[in-house]
Each structure stands twice: as C-alpha cells, then as structure tokens.
Design a protein around this motif. Structure first.
Motif, mmCIF file in Angstrom:
data_model
loop_
_atom_site.group_PDB
_atom_site.id
_atom_site.type_symbol
_atom_site.label_atom_id
_atom_site.label_comp_id
_atom_site.label_asym_id
_atom_site.label_seq_id
_atom_site.Cartn_x
_atom_site.Cartn_y
_atom_site.Cartn_z
ATOM 1 N N PRO A 29 79.110 -101.097 -14.367
ATOM 2 C CA PRO A 29 79.154 -100.469 -13.296
ATOM 3 C C PRO A 29 80.547 -101.171 -12.460
ATOM 4 C CG PRO A 29 77.206 -101.571 -13.326
ATOM 5 C CD PRO A 29 77.655 -101.604 -14.577
ATOM 6 N N ASP A 30 81.191 -100.485 -11.620
ATOM 7 C CA ASP A 30 81.971 -101.061 -10.736
ATOM 8 C C ASP A 30 81.465 -101.236 -9.328
ATOM 9 O OD1 ASP A 30 83.963 -101.664 -8.812
ATOM 10 O OD2 ASP A 30 85.513 -101.112 -10.264
ATOM 11 N N ILE A 31 81.030 -102.535 -9.078
ATOM 12 C CA ILE A 31 80.029 -102.681 -7.971
ATOM 13 C C ILE A 31 80.739 -102.378 -6.599
ATOM 14 C CG2 ILE A 31 78.651 -104.455 -6.907
ATOM 15 C CD1 ILE A 31 78.532 -106.099 -9.729
ATOM 16 N N LEU A 32 82.056 -103.070 -6.574
ATOM 17 C CA LEU A 32 82.799 -102.833 -5.323
ATOM 18 C C LEU A 32 83.171 -101.231 -5.196
ATOM 19 C CD1 LEU A 32 84.712 -103.599 -2.906
ATOM 20 C CD2 LEU A 32 86.320 -104.178 -4.862
ATOM 21 N N ALA A 33 83.612 -100.536 -6.316
ATOM 22 C CA ALA A 33 84.089 -99.186 -5.789
ATOM 23 C C ALA A 33 82.721 -98.462 -5.566
ATOM 24 C CB ALA A 33 84.524 -98.734 -7.281
ATOM 25 N N THR A 34 81.673 -98.734 -6.234
ATOM 26 C CA THR A 34 80.362 -97.781 -6.057
ATOM 27 C C THR A 34 80.048 -98.191 -4.585
ATOM 28 O OG1 THR A 34 79.729 -98.650 -8.131
ATOM 29 C CG2 THR A 34 77.891 -97.460 -6.659
ATOM 30 N N LEU A 35 80.077 -99.449 -3.963
ATOM 31 C CA LEU A 35 79.865 -99.808 -2.575
ATOM 32 C C LEU A 35 80.674 -99.098 -1.448
ATOM 33 C CD1 LEU A 35 77.612 -101.439 -1.022
ATOM 34 C CD2 LEU A 35 79.379 -103.343 -1.257
ATOM 35 N N GLY A 36 81.825 -99.184 -2.066
ATOM 36 C CA GLY A 36 83.079 -98.745 -1.147
ATOM 37 C C GLY A 36 83.030 -97.207 -0.717
ATOM 38 N N HIS A 37 82.143 -96.409 -1.826
ATOM 39 C CA HIS A 37 82.166 -94.946 -1.634
ATOM 40 C C HIS A 37 80.551 -94.568 -1.499
ATOM 41 C CE1 HIS A 37 85.892 -95.423 -3.911
ATOM 42 N NE2 HIS A 37 86.204 -94.385 -3.052
ATOM 43 N N ASP A 38 79.748 -95.776 -1.216
ATOM 44 C CA ASP A 38 78.416 -95.489 -0.896
ATOM 45 C C ASP A 38 77.932 -94.948 0.413
ATOM 46 O OD1 ASP A 38 75.488 -95.805 -2.382
ATOM 47 O OD2 ASP A 38 75.298 -96.476 -0.325
ATOM 48 N N GLY A 39 76.952 -94.094 0.903
ATOM 49 C CA GLY A 39 76.650 -93.676 1.978
ATOM 50 C C GLY A 39 76.338 -95.256 3.038
ATOM 51 N N ARG A 40 75.785 -95.985 2.310
ATOM 52 C CA ARG A 40 75.304 -97.222 2.936
ATOM 53 C C ARG A 40 76.318 -98.244 3.099
ATOM 54 N NH1 ARG A 40 70.255 -99.227 -0.171
ATOM 55 N NH2 ARG A 40 69.559 -100.073 1.771
ATOM 56 N N ARG A 41 77.620 -97.763 2.965
ATOM 57 C CA ARG A 41 78.765 -98.859 2.942
ATOM 58 C C ARG A 41 78.686 -99.557 4.210
ATOM 59 N NH1 ARG A 41 83.799 -99.354 4.620
ATOM 60 N NH2 ARG A 41 85.663 -99.567 3.242
ATOM 61 N N PRO A 42 79.014 -101.014 3.769
ATOM 62 C CA PRO A 42 79.213 -101.954 5.074
ATOM 63 C C PRO A 42 80.504 -101.535 5.701
ATOM 64 C CG PRO A 42 78.737 -103.123 3.147
ATOM 65 C CD PRO A 42 78.921 -101.802 2.454
ATOM 66 N N GLN A 43 80.308 -101.814 7.098
ATOM 67 C CA GLN A 43 81.577 -101.507 7.951
ATOM 68 C C GLN A 43 82.805 -102.172 7.488
ATOM 69 O OE1 GLN A 43 80.638 -102.478 11.942
ATOM 70 N NE2 GLN A 43 82.920 -102.143 12.602
ATOM 71 N N VAL A 44 82.878 -103.346 6.991
ATOM 72 C CA VAL A 44 83.899 -104.109 6.465
ATOM 73 C C VAL A 44 83.689 -104.398 5.061
ATOM 74 C CG1 VAL A 44 85.556 -105.804 6.657
ATOM 75 C CG2 VAL A 44 84.633 -104.863 8.687
ATOM 76 N N VAL A 45 84.657 -103.871 3.953
ATOM 77 C CA VAL A 45 84.191 -103.852 2.680
ATOM 78 C C VAL A 45 85.749 -104.743 2.014
ATOM 79 C CG1 VAL A 45 84.112 -102.955 0.229
ATOM 80 C CG2 VAL A 45 82.911 -102.139 2.244
ATOM 81 N N VAL A 46 85.391 -105.889 1.290
ATOM 82 C CA VAL A 46 86.682 -106.561 0.881
ATOM 83 C C VAL A 46 86.472 -106.817 -0.682
ATOM 84 C CG1 VAL A 46 87.860 -108.840 1.303
ATOM 85 C CG2 VAL A 46 86.951 -107.767 3.031
ATOM 86 N N GLY A 47 87.559 -106.579 -1.207
ATOM 87 C CA GLY A 47 87.518 -106.774 -2.689
ATOM 88 C C GLY A 47 88.641 -107.818 -2.976
ATOM 89 N N PHE A 48 88.578 -108.402 -4.273
ATOM 90 C CA PHE A 48 89.490 -109.359 -4.466
ATOM 91 C C PHE A 48 90.294 -108.585 -5.887
ATOM 92 C CE2 PHE A 48 89.307 -113.749 -2.910
ATOM 93 C CZ PHE A 48 88.359 -113.477 -1.975
ATOM 94 N N ALA A 49 91.540 -108.969 -6.254
ATOM 95 C CA ALA A 49 92.199 -108.548 -7.323
ATOM 96 C C ALA A 49 92.682 -109.535 -8.007
ATOM 97 C CB ALA A 49 93.303 -107.679 -6.959
ATOM 98 N N ALA A 50 92.329 -110.077 -9.307
ATOM 99 C CA ALA A 50 92.825 -111.034 -10.075
ATOM 100 C C ALA A 50 93.852 -110.439 -11.075
ATOM 101 C CB ALA A 50 91.468 -111.489 -11.074
ATOM 102 N N GLU A 51 94.943 -110.726 -11.084
ATOM 103 C CA GLU A 51 95.921 -110.057 -11.695
ATOM 104 C C GLU A 51 96.728 -111.181 -12.346
ATOM 105 O OE1 GLU A 51 96.103 -107.002 -11.794
ATOM 106 O OE2 GLU A 51 94.951 -106.523 -10.237
ATOM 107 N N THR A 52 97.476 -110.757 -13.607
ATOM 108 C CA THR A 52 98.402 -111.612 -14.273
ATOM 109 C C THR A 52 100.052 -111.258 -14.263
ATOM 110 O OG1 THR A 52 97.927 -110.597 -16.216
ATOM 111 C CG2 THR A 52 96.803 -112.637 -15.768
ATOM 112 N N ALA A 53 100.179 -109.977 -13.611
ATOM 113 C CA ALA A 53 101.388 -109.498 -13.466
ATOM 114 C C ALA A 53 101.296 -108.293 -12.680
ATOM 115 C CB ALA A 53 101.593 -108.865 -15.055
ATOM 116 N N ASN A 54 102.397 -107.924 -12.135
ATOM 117 C CA ASN A 54 102.394 -106.712 -10.937
ATOM 118 C C ASN A 54 101.465 -106.718 -10.120
ATOM 119 O OD1 ASN A 54 104.605 -105.589 -12.718
ATOM 120 N ND2 ASN A 54 102.967 -104.670 -14.227
ATOM 121 N N VAL A 55 101.124 -107.950 -9.382
ATOM 122 C CA VAL A 55 100.168 -107.992 -8.448
ATOM 123 C C VAL A 55 100.135 -107.070 -7.291
ATOM 124 C CG1 VAL A 55 99.104 -109.673 -6.915
ATOM 125 C CG2 VAL A 55 100.366 -110.500 -9.053
ATOM 126 N N GLU A 56 101.041 -107.090 -6.626
ATOM 127 C CA GLU A 56 101.131 -106.069 -5.389
ATOM 128 C C GLU A 56 100.881 -104.651 -6.108
ATOM 129 O OE1 GLU A 56 104.444 -106.656 -2.814
ATOM 130 O OE2 GLU A 56 103.497 -108.767 -2.466
#
Ligand code: CTP
Ligand code: CA
Length: 222
Positions: A129-156
């Motif tokens: 399961p994608d924990i962040l994506a689930t939480l980001g679209h949940d009815g109980r979503r926190p007011q501020v949701v922050v994710g990280f993105a670990a990339e090795t190319a095309n970061v932005e």
C-alpha cells in the motif's frame, strides 16, 4: 533551571512522522530492505517535539536512538507501518519520511528456504500500500501532509508528479544517487515542492532541514 522561554509554534498539535526503511520478509531468516538510515525522519520528529507538538514517530528498523520527547511505534513491514499510521490518527500534520518498500515477496516461506541442488529460488513480488497517497486522499487527512521523494534522476519532474498523485501539500525531494551520500549521511540537499512552486534549499545538516521544514509547516498551519 528552566531554559529561556522559547516560542512553541506547534503547541497543542499532533504531528505524525514515518521514518526509516521497512523490511519485507522472504522466509524466517531473510528479508529485503533499502538504505534508509532514518536520520532525516527522526530529525523531523525531534524538531516537531522541540516546537511543542505531541509527536508519534512510526519507524522501521533503524540503528539510531529514539528522539527525545517522542512516542515511538516500531514496525517492520510496509503493511505494519500503514496500520500504525492510521491507528495514530487524528493528526494535524503528517510527514512521511520513511523509505517504504514498494513491493513485498508475494509469499513468505514458513520454513527457511534451503539451498537445494538446482536453480536459485524465484522471487515474486506484490505491491505494498502507498501510505502517503492513501492518507493524502483520506477523509481523515491531516491538515498538512508532507512527503519525501527519493530520486536518482529527473528529480523535479518526478517530485512534481508525486506532489499531485499523493495529495500532498509539500514534497521534499532529494537526489539519492549513491555518490551523493544522502543515505546514512548527516547532510541533505533538498528541493521543496508545493503548489507555490519549487524552493531550492542549500545543503544543510539533516537537523537543519528538519528545523526549516517544521517552521514551514507551522507557518502553514497558522
Ligand atoms: N511512500 C509511502 N508508501 C509507499 C511508498 C512511498 O508512504 N508504499 C511515501 C514515502 O514515505 C515518501 C513518498 O511516498 O514520502 C515518496 O516515496 P518514493 O519512494 O520517492 O515514491 P514512490 O511513489 O514509491 O515512487 P518510486 O519509488 O517509483 O519513485
Ligand atoms: Ca518508492
């Protein structure tokens, strides 16, 4: 002696943080995991606590100490982390810094897989399961949701896609190419994406990245 009174911008807030890797068992003695040390996520949890928040830190297996003043929930697998995150709600803020295993072995062997004559055993995987994506679209979503993105190319470009797809307010993007030394290191070079655009931060100690991120979150909460 009491320390000089400091402003506590997150007093009365509940901040939920994930950190570290997850590990996914193959059999009773083997697992797959990733290079996350937990340093950045733990630093965010510590900074949130210093800012006066009640902090729940859901952490995969790490070799660093628990941050001070934080409730730590230890998990191993992505499914356990997912359950622990939702069990910790409601929260005002979620910072999902864990390096969650994208896949787990489709079956966990009940007995140790033996090195029998013949081919190495095949490994089949299923998606976690994608924990962040689930939480980001949940009815109980926190007011501020922050994710990280670990990339090795095309970061932005990759981070911008994650910002939209995961329903996050911010994505903290970092380049985790092996030569960069982010994994396990004490410093981090991040770009912070939001609806407002992209902010390039200088290379900072992970503690300083955490401080800045908490300041940004506190400002957003108002
Ligand atoms: N994440 C999560 N649950 C997962 C996978 C990722 O909560 N099963 C979160 C991470 O904690 C991070 C964000 O999603 O905050 C981005 O993780 P990342 O691995 O960079 O992105 P993925 O969407 O998994 O894409 P990919 O690994 O293919 O780049
Ligand atoms: Ca991933």
């Amino acid at each position: 002696f009491a320390a000089a009174t400091q402003p506590k911008p997150l007093a009365g807030r509940h901040v939920l943080v994930t950190s570290g890797p997850t590990i996914e068992p193959i059999d009773p003695v083997r697992f797959i995991t990733n290079r996350s040390s937990g340093k950045q996520g733990h630093a965010v949890a510590a900074a949130a606590a210093r800012a006066g928040a009640r902090v729940t830190l859901v952490s995969g297996p790490v070799s660093i100490p628990d941050p001070k003043g934080v409730d730590v929930v230890r998990v191993e697998t992505a499914q356990e982390m997912h359950a622990a995150v939702f069990a910790a709600l409601p929260a005002d803020v979620a910072v999902m810094a864990a390096a969650v295993s994208d896949w787990r072995p489709a079956e966990v062997a009940r007995e140790k897989i033996k090195k029998a004559a013949g081919d190495p055993p095949p490994l089949a995987f299923v998606e976690n399961p994608d924990i962040l994506a689930t939480l980001g679209h949940d009815g109980r979503r926190p007011q501020v949701v922050v994710g990280f993105a670990a990339e090795t190319a095309n970061v932005e470009a990759n981070a911008a896609r994650k910002l939209a797809a995961k329903g996050a307010d911010y994505i903290v993007a970092n380049d985790v190419s092996l030569q960069g030394g982010v994994f396990g290191g004490d410093r981090n070079s991040v770009r912070v994406l939001s609806a407002a655009g992209i902010d390039v931060w200088p290379t900072l100690a992970k503690d300083e990245v955490a401080e800045r991120l908490i300041a940004l979150i506190a400002e957003r909460l108002g």
